[in-house]
Design an enzyme around this catalytic site. Structure first.
Site, PDB file in Angstrom:
ATOM      1  N   CYS A  33       6.219  -4.503  -5.319  1.00 25.23           N
ATOM      2  CA  CYS A  33       5.648  -3.572  -6.302  1.00 25.23           C
ATOM      3  C   CYS A  33       5.540  -2.166  -5.719  1.00 25.23           C
ATOM      4  CB  CYS A  33       4.288  -4.059  -6.775  1.00 25.23           C
ATOM      5  SG  CYS A  33       3.090  -4.171  -5.452  1.00 25.23           S
ATOM      6  N   ASP A  35       3.202  -1.064  -3.797  1.00 25.75           N
ATOM      7  CA  ASP A  35       1.817  -0.620  -3.621  1.00 25.75           C
ATOM      8  C   ASP A  35       1.433  -0.604  -2.144  1.00 25.75           C
ATOM      9  OD1 ASP A  35       1.802  -0.403  -6.271  1.00 25.75           O
ATOM     10  OD2 ASP A  35       0.464  -2.078  -6.677  1.00 25.75           O
ATOM     11  N   CYS A  59      -1.929  -0.642  -7.972  1.00 26.61           N
ATOM     12  CA  CYS A  59      -2.375  -1.050  -9.305  1.00 26.61           C
ATOM     13  C   CYS A  59      -3.892  -1.217  -9.352  1.00 26.61           C
ATOM     14  CB  CYS A  59      -1.690  -2.350  -9.684  1.00 26.61           C
ATOM     15  SG  CYS A  59      -2.372  -3.760  -8.800  1.00 26.61           S
ATOM     16  N   CYS A 103      -1.977  -8.969  -5.212  1.00 25.31           N
ATOM     17  CA  CYS A 103      -2.728  -7.732  -4.966  1.00 25.31           C
ATOM     18  C   CYS A 103      -3.897  -8.012  -4.021  1.00 25.31           C
ATOM     19  CB  CYS A 103      -3.242  -7.136  -6.263  1.00 25.31           C
ATOM     20  SG  CYS A 103      -2.042  -7.187  -7.611  1.00 25.31           S
TER      21      CYS A 103
HETATM   22 FE1  FES Z   1       1.226  -4.539  -6.426  1.00 26.59          FE
HETATM   23 FE2  FES Z   1      -0.988  -5.028  -7.585  1.00 26.59          FE
HETATM   24  S1  FES Z   1       0.937  -4.860  -8.532  1.00 26.59           S
HETATM   25  S2  FES Z   1      -0.674  -4.622  -5.540  1.00 26.59           S
END
Ligand code: FES
Length: 145
Positions: A33, A35, A59, A103
């Protein structure tokens, strides 16, 4: 879809920021993702986490889990902080939707990376702590060579 606690920590995240000259710092990312989460720890001479801050570029669930994770490790010893797993963080938030479980894993990994950094700097061993796989700092350093 999200519990009240998740929404609360997302809208009012605790311990956002950074610590100058931290005792330990860990940065991890999820390649899927994209992140990124960074945790700073201030640890006293008795190995108690006296302060903790985080920065999350990610997110809502990542923000909420980092916020809750910082609340859970604050005031604990480094060894006690090992019990703050992604499962513990999720339970404290009254659950996360299945697609958001990764996450919470990021929060656990960021804490472990920061504890690892602290352990390395101080030449101590924290039981059950393994070298983090994807400490972004290290990867960046490697790329520079
Ligand atoms: Fe990647 Fe939440 S979508 S940490």
């Amino acid at each position: 879809m999200y519990t009240e606690k998740v929404m609360d920590h997302f809208e009012h995240p605790r311990n956002v920021g950074e610590i100058e000259n931290p005792s330990g710092m860990g940065t991890v990312g999820n390649p899927k993702c994209g992140d990124i989460m960074r945790i700073y720890l201030d640890i006293d001479e008795n190995q108690v986490i006296r302060d903790v801050k985080f920065k999350t570029f990610g997110c809502g669930a990542a923000v909420a889990t980092s916020s809750m994770a910082t609340e859970l490790v604050k005031g604990k010893t480094v060894q006690e902080a090992m019990a703050v797993t992604n499962k513990a963080v999720m339970e404290a938030l009254d659950g996360l939707p299945p697609v958001k479980v990764h996450c919470s894993l990021l929060a656990e990994e960021a804490i472990h990376a920061a504890l690892w950094d602290y352990a390395q700097k101080n030449g101590i061993t924290i039981e059950g702590l393994e070298k983090p796989k994807d400490n972004i700092e290290e990867e960046e350093e490697e790329e520079n060579y």
